[in-house]
Design a protein around this motif. Structure first.
Motif, PDB file in Angstrom:
ATOM      1  N   UNK A  79       0.862  -1.174   0.000  1.00  0.00           N
ATOM      2  CA  UNK A  79       0.000   0.000   0.000  1.00  0.00           C
ATOM      3  C   UNK A  79       0.900   1.226   0.000  1.00  0.00           C
ATOM      4  N   UNK A  80       0.670   2.110  -0.947  1.00  0.00           N
ATOM      5  CA  UNK A  80       1.368   3.387  -0.976  1.00  0.00           C
ATOM      6  C   UNK A  80       0.626   4.327  -0.030  1.00  0.00           C
ATOM      7  N   UNK A  81       1.283   4.707   1.041  1.00  0.00           N
ATOM      8  CA  UNK A  81       0.657   5.548   2.069  1.00  0.00           C
ATOM      9  C   UNK A  81       0.356   6.931   1.508  1.00  0.00           C
ATOM     10  N   UNK A  82      -0.872   7.384   1.729  1.00  0.00           N
ATOM     11  CA  UNK A  82      -1.269   8.722   1.294  1.00  0.00           C
ATOM     12  C   UNK A  82      -1.392   9.652   2.490  1.00  0.00           C
ATOM     13  N   UNK A  83      -2.191   9.234   3.499  1.00  0.00           N
ATOM     14  CA  UNK A  83      -2.400  10.106   4.662  1.00  0.00           C
ATOM     15  C   UNK A  83      -2.876   9.281   5.850  1.00  0.00           C
ATOM     16  N   UNK A  84      -2.600   9.802   7.043  1.00  0.00           N
ATOM     17  CA  UNK A  84      -3.169   9.216   8.256  1.00  0.00           C
ATOM     18  C   UNK A  84      -4.597   9.706   8.396  1.00  0.00           C
ATOM     19  N   UNK A  85      -5.456   8.851   8.915  1.00  0.00           N
ATOM     20  CA  UNK A  85      -6.831   9.267   9.191  1.00  0.00           C
ATOM     21  C   UNK A  85      -6.833   9.884  10.585  1.00  0.00           C
ATOM     22  N   UNK A  86      -7.271  11.126  10.718  1.00  0.00           N
ATOM     23  CA  UNK A  86      -7.236  11.778  12.033  1.00  0.00           C
ATOM     24  C   UNK A  86      -8.064  10.995  13.061  1.00  0.00           C
TER      25      UNK A  86
ATOM     26  N   UNK B 269     -17.972   5.588  -0.859  1.00  0.00           N
ATOM     27  CA  UNK B 269     -17.364   5.523   0.481  1.00  0.00           C
ATOM     28  C   UNK B 269     -16.127   6.400   0.555  1.00  0.00           C
ATOM     29  N   UNK B 270     -15.377   6.483  -0.539  1.00  0.00           N
ATOM     30  CA  UNK B 270     -14.197   7.345  -0.585  1.00  0.00           C
ATOM     31  C   UNK B 270     -14.610   8.806  -0.407  1.00  0.00           C
ATOM     32  N   UNK B 271     -15.664   9.218  -1.106  1.00  0.00           N
ATOM     33  CA  UNK B 271     -16.145  10.601  -0.982  1.00  0.00           C
ATOM     34  C   UNK B 271     -16.685  10.859   0.425  1.00  0.00           C
ATOM     35  N   UNK B 272     -17.378   9.876   1.001  1.00  0.00           N
ATOM     36  CA  UNK B 272     -17.899  10.026   2.369  1.00  0.00           C
ATOM     37  C   UNK B 272     -16.765  10.155   3.380  1.00  0.00           C
ATOM     38  N   UNK B 273     -15.720   9.376   3.201  1.00  0.00           N
ATOM     39  CA  UNK B 273     -14.563   9.459   4.100  1.00  0.00           C
ATOM     40  C   UNK B 273     -13.945  10.853   4.057  1.00  0.00           C
ATOM     41  N   UNK B 274     -13.749  11.404   2.875  1.00  0.00           N
ATOM     42  CA  UNK B 274     -13.175  12.748   2.745  1.00  0.00           C
ATOM     43  C   UNK B 274     -14.091  13.801   3.374  1.00  0.00           C
ATOM     44  N   UNK B 275     -15.398  13.597   3.221  1.00  0.00           N
ATOM     45  CA  UNK B 275     -16.353  14.549   3.796  1.00  0.00           C
ATOM     46  C   UNK B 275     -16.301  14.496   5.334  1.00  0.00           C
ATOM     47  N   UNK B 276     -16.237  13.285   5.896  1.00  0.00           N
ATOM     48  CA  UNK B 276     -16.216  13.154   7.353  1.00  0.00           C
ATOM     49  C   UNK B 276     -14.894  13.624   7.953  1.00  0.00           C
ATOM     50  N   UNK B 277     -13.790  13.433   7.233  1.00  0.00           N
ATOM     51  CA  UNK B 277     -12.495  13.906   7.717  1.00  0.00           C
ATOM     52  C   UNK B 277     -12.416  15.428   7.615  1.00  0.00           C
ATOM     53  N   UNK B 278     -13.095  15.989   6.631  1.00  0.00           N
ATOM     54  CA  UNK B 278     -13.117  17.441   6.483  1.00  0.00           C
ATOM     55  C   UNK B 278     -12.114  17.978   5.494  1.00  0.00           C
ATOM     56  N   UNK B 279     -11.411  17.089   4.787  1.00  0.00           N
ATOM     57  CA  UNK B 279     -10.462  17.539   3.771  1.00  0.00           C
ATOM     58  C   UNK B 279     -10.217  16.392   2.794  1.00  0.00           C
ATOM     59  N   UNK B 280      -9.672  16.755   1.655  1.00  0.00           N
ATOM     60  CA  UNK B 280      -9.331  15.756   0.645  1.00  0.00           C
ATOM     61  C   UNK B 280      -7.991  15.143   1.034  1.00  0.00           C
ATOM     62  N   UNK B 281      -8.010  13.864   1.410  1.00  0.00           N
ATOM     63  CA  UNK B 281      -6.787  13.191   1.852  1.00  0.00           C
ATOM     64  C   UNK B 281      -5.781  13.021   0.721  1.00  0.00           C
TER      65      UNK B 281
END
Length: 192
Positions: free
Chosen positions: A34-41, A138-150
């Protein structure tokens, strides 16, 4: 002189790579990464985020991490009583966001990759990598719940999945130095 240094580096590097790499020794496309993109807060809130641990643990793809040859050798020494047992943590790393790939490898070195599941939420521990693929909704929902585009600012680390070509380039450089040395010797001896 330079030819001997390059040959020494090649000779020392290959056994180290073979012992320390968890990739296959023979031509394979079975190494998942897996190529790491970002940590989930950890403090982010939302319906998807509250269930994300369970989704990854129970609905994710579990990829058992193969031990390196050095780890297998150390384990054999521990079993024989010749080395102390290692202190190992079985705790999972925090959830992260990444991109699932498979690598083409040979002699423990990666030579290429291709995308397998796309964007995933993943975690890993000493024994396995667990990743849950995300459908676009689900990807779009994750970005919405995190509050930013990961994905913002992400640059794919291609060098981690292509560094085997450096060994090939060094081998070719040694071949060129060897050929040049033979040509110079033949000119000096007058054999042309």
């Amino acid at each position: 002189m330079l030819r001997n240094i390059v040959a020494g580096v090649l000779i020392v590097a290959l056994p180290v790579i073979l012992l320390m790499s968890d990739r296959h020794w023979f031509l394979s496309d079975q190494h998942r990464a897996v190529a790491h993109i970002a940590d989930i807060p950890p403090n982010a809130q939302g319906q998807l985020l509250t269930n994300l641990d369970k989704i990854v643990a129970y609905g994710g793809v579990h990829v058992v991490r193969e031990p390196t040859k050095a780890e297998m050798l150390y384990q054999a020494l521990v079993m024989a009583g010749r080395a102390p047992p290692p202190r190992i943590s079985n705790a999972n790393a925090p959830l992260r966001y990444g991109r699932s790939i498979r690598e083409w490898s040979f002699l423990g070195m990666p030579f290429g990759w291709y995308e397998e599941f796309g964007y995933v939420v993943y975690t890993r521990n000493r024994w396995e990598l667990v990743m849950a693929p995300l459908v676009p909704e689900a990807d779009a929902e994750l970005h919405r719940e995190v509050g930013r585009d990961l994905k913002q600012g992400f640059f794919f680390p291609f060098w981690k999945h292509l560094w085997g070509w450096l060994y090939v380039a060094l081998l070719a450089f040694w071949g060129w130095l060897y050929h040049r040395g033979i040509v110079q010797w033949r000119e000096a001896e007058g054999i042309i």
